[in-house]
Design a protein around this motif. Structure first.
Motif, PDB file in Angstrom:
ATOM      1  N   SER A   1     -15.017 -22.286  41.629  1.00 17.24           N
ATOM      2  CA  SER A   1     -15.327 -23.409  40.754  1.00 17.24           C
ATOM      3  C   SER A   1     -14.142 -23.633  39.821  1.00 17.24           C
ATOM      4  O   SER A   1     -13.330 -22.725  39.611  1.00 17.24           O
ATOM      5  N   TYR A   2     -14.062 -24.823  39.259  1.00 12.50           N
ATOM      6  CA  TYR A   2     -12.935 -25.129  38.375  1.00 12.50           C
ATOM      7  C   TYR A   2     -13.030 -24.351  37.062  1.00 12.50           C
ATOM      8  O   TYR A   2     -12.021 -23.967  36.488  1.00 12.50           O
ATOM      9  N   HIS A   3     -14.251 -24.107  36.580  1.00 10.43           N
ATOM     10  CA  HIS A   3     -14.411 -23.475  35.275  1.00 10.43           C
ATOM     11  C   HIS A   3     -14.550 -21.957  35.359  1.00 10.43           C
ATOM     12  O   HIS A   3     -14.695 -21.300  34.341  1.00 10.43           O
ATOM     13  N   LEU A   4     -14.508 -21.385  36.579  1.00 15.22           N
ATOM     14  CA  LEU A   4     -14.501 -19.933  36.737  1.00 15.22           C
ATOM     15  C   LEU A   4     -13.523 -19.559  37.845  1.00 15.22           C
ATOM     16  O   LEU A   4     -13.880 -19.037  38.885  1.00 15.22           O
ATOM     17  N   TRP A   5     -12.263 -19.871  37.605  1.00 17.31           N
ATOM     18  CA  TRP A   5     -11.205 -19.521  38.561  1.00 17.31           C
ATOM     19  C   TRP A   5      -9.895 -19.485  37.795  1.00 17.31           C
ATOM     20  O   TRP A   5      -9.444 -20.498  37.278  1.00 17.31           O
ATOM     21  N   ALA A   6      -9.309 -18.301  37.713  1.00 13.99           N
ATOM     22  CA  ALA A   6      -8.122 -18.145  36.879  1.00 13.99           C
ATOM     23  C   ALA A   6      -6.993 -17.481  37.636  1.00 13.99           C
ATOM     24  O   ALA A   6      -7.227 -16.615  38.485  1.00 13.99           O
ATOM     25  N   PRO A   7      -5.753 -17.858  37.355  1.00 16.68           N
ATOM     26  CA  PRO A   7      -4.614 -17.156  37.952  1.00 16.68           C
ATOM     27  C   PRO A   7      -4.503 -15.766  37.339  1.00 16.68           C
ATOM     28  O   PRO A   7      -5.007 -15.520  36.237  1.00 16.68           O
ATOM     29  N   TRP A   8      -3.880 -14.838  38.072  1.00 21.67           N
ATOM     30  CA  TRP A   8      -3.677 -13.513  37.495  1.00 21.67           C
ATOM     31  C   TRP A   8      -2.353 -13.503  36.754  1.00 21.67           C
ATOM     32  O   TRP A   8      -1.283 -13.748  37.312  1.00 21.67           O
ATOM     33  N   ILE A   9      -2.425 -13.234  35.471  1.00 23.72           N
ATOM     34  CA  ILE A   9      -1.239 -13.072  34.623  1.00 23.72           C
ATOM     35  C   ILE A   9      -1.407 -11.754  33.885  1.00 23.72           C
ATOM     36  O   ILE A   9      -2.433 -11.537  33.224  1.00 23.72           O
ATOM     37  N   GLY A  10      -0.445 -10.878  34.012  1.00 27.26           N
ATOM     38  CA  GLY A  10      -0.546  -9.544  33.422  1.00 27.26           C
ATOM     39  C   GLY A  10      -0.791  -9.570  31.920  1.00 27.26           C
ATOM     40  O   GLY A  10      -0.386 -10.514  31.231  1.00 27.26           O
ATOM     41  N   PRO A  11      -1.453  -8.546  31.372  1.00 30.56           N
ATOM     42  CA  PRO A  11      -1.790  -8.521  29.949  1.00 30.56           C
ATOM     43  C   PRO A  11      -0.575  -8.568  29.029  1.00 30.56           C
ATOM     44  O   PRO A  11      -0.668  -9.064  27.898  1.00 30.56           O
TER      45      PRO A  11
END
Length: 215
Positions: free
Chosen positions: A121-131
Motif C-alpha cells: 500500500s502507499y501508506h505502509l511501504w517504505a524504502p530501507w534507509i539505515g538508522p
C-alpha cells in the motif's frame, strides 16, 4: 555461507547448484531461499553502513542495485492512501512487519494464510534507509503522489467516441498499431489501414459502453 555468497553477488540458486554438484544431493533453491530469509529475519543485525568517501550520507545511489528488488503490480490492486496522508511512513514499523511476515512463513502450515502478511500500500511501504543515514524514523513515500483517483463520472458522461479513438490510432506508427493488434489477439499483418479496420471491427463487436456515436 549463503550470506557470504550474496554479499559477493552470487545468487542463492547458483550456490544450490554448486552444492548439488559437489555433494550429489539436490538442494531445492526456493526452499533454501525461504529458509535463509527465515534465518536472516531471526537474526539481530547491526546496520553500520558507511561509504568510504561519503560516510553515512552517500550523495549518489546506483539504480541498478535496487532494480532486482522491484516488482510489477497492477495499480488497481493497490489501496489508495487516506485523504490526510502526507507521504510520511514509519520505516522501522514497516520493516518490522515484513520481518514478522517472513518469520511466520516458516511456522504457518502449507495452505494456511499468513496472519502477518503485508499487503502493498502507499501508506505502509517504505524504502530501507539505515538508522545512521536517515534523519529520523519517518521517511517519505512519494509514489502515492502518482495516484489518480478513478473518474467519478459514469461511463455515459465520458466524452469518448469511436471516431476519436480511430483518429488517435491513425496518428500512431505502424509498429505501434501492430503491437496493439497483437495484444488484442488480432492478426497484425497487412497495411496500417487494414490493422485499424480490424481494431475498429473489434471495438464494434465488443459494444463497449464507453463509445458514443456523435449526435
Amino acid at each position: 555461507m549463503l550470506r557470504s555468497f550474496l554479499q559477493s553477488h552470487t545468487a542463492v540458486e547458483r550456490v544450490c547448484k554448486a552444492l548439488s554438484i559437489s555433494n550429489g544431493v539436490v538442494y531445492p533453491s526456493k526452499t533454501v531461499l525461504c529458509a535463509y530469509l527465515h534465518f536472516e529475519a531471526l537474526t539481530v543485525h547491526d546496520y553500520q553502513f558507511s561509504c568510504l568517501k561519503c560516510g553515512f550520507h552517500p550523495s549518489v545511489v546506483i539504480m541498478d542495485a535496487h532494480r532486482k528488488a522491484a516488482f510489477s503490480m497492477p495499480v488497481s490492486e493497490i489501496e489508495e492512501p487516506p485523504a490526510n496522508f502526507d507521504g510520511q511512513v514509519d520505516v522501522e514499523a514497516f520493516w518490522n512487519s515484513l520481518r514478522l511476515e517472513i518469520i511466520a512463513r516458516g511456522l504457518v502450515e502449507t495452505g494456511n494464510p499468513n496472519p502477518f502478511a503485508v499487503k502493498p500500500s502507499y501508506h505502509l511501504w517504505a524504502p530501507w534507509i539505515g538508522p545512521n543515514t536517515r534523519k529520523s524514523g519517518s521517511v517519505l513515500n512519494t509514489e502515492w503522489e502518482k495516484v489518480h483517483s478513478s473518474n467519478p463520472n459514469p461511463a455515459s458522461e465520458v466524452p469518448v467516441t469511436e471516431e476519436r479513438l480511430i483518429d488517435e490510432l491513425m496518428s500512431l506508427k505502424v509498429a505501434a498499431v501492430r503491437q496493439l493488434c497483437a495484444s488484442c489477439g488480432l492478426d497484425n499483418k497487412g497495411s496500417k489501414m487494414d490493422l485499424i479496420m480490424r481494431l475498429r471491427s473489434e471495438m464494434q463487436n465488443r459494444s463497449s459502453s464507453i463509445f458514443q456515436k456523435p449526435t
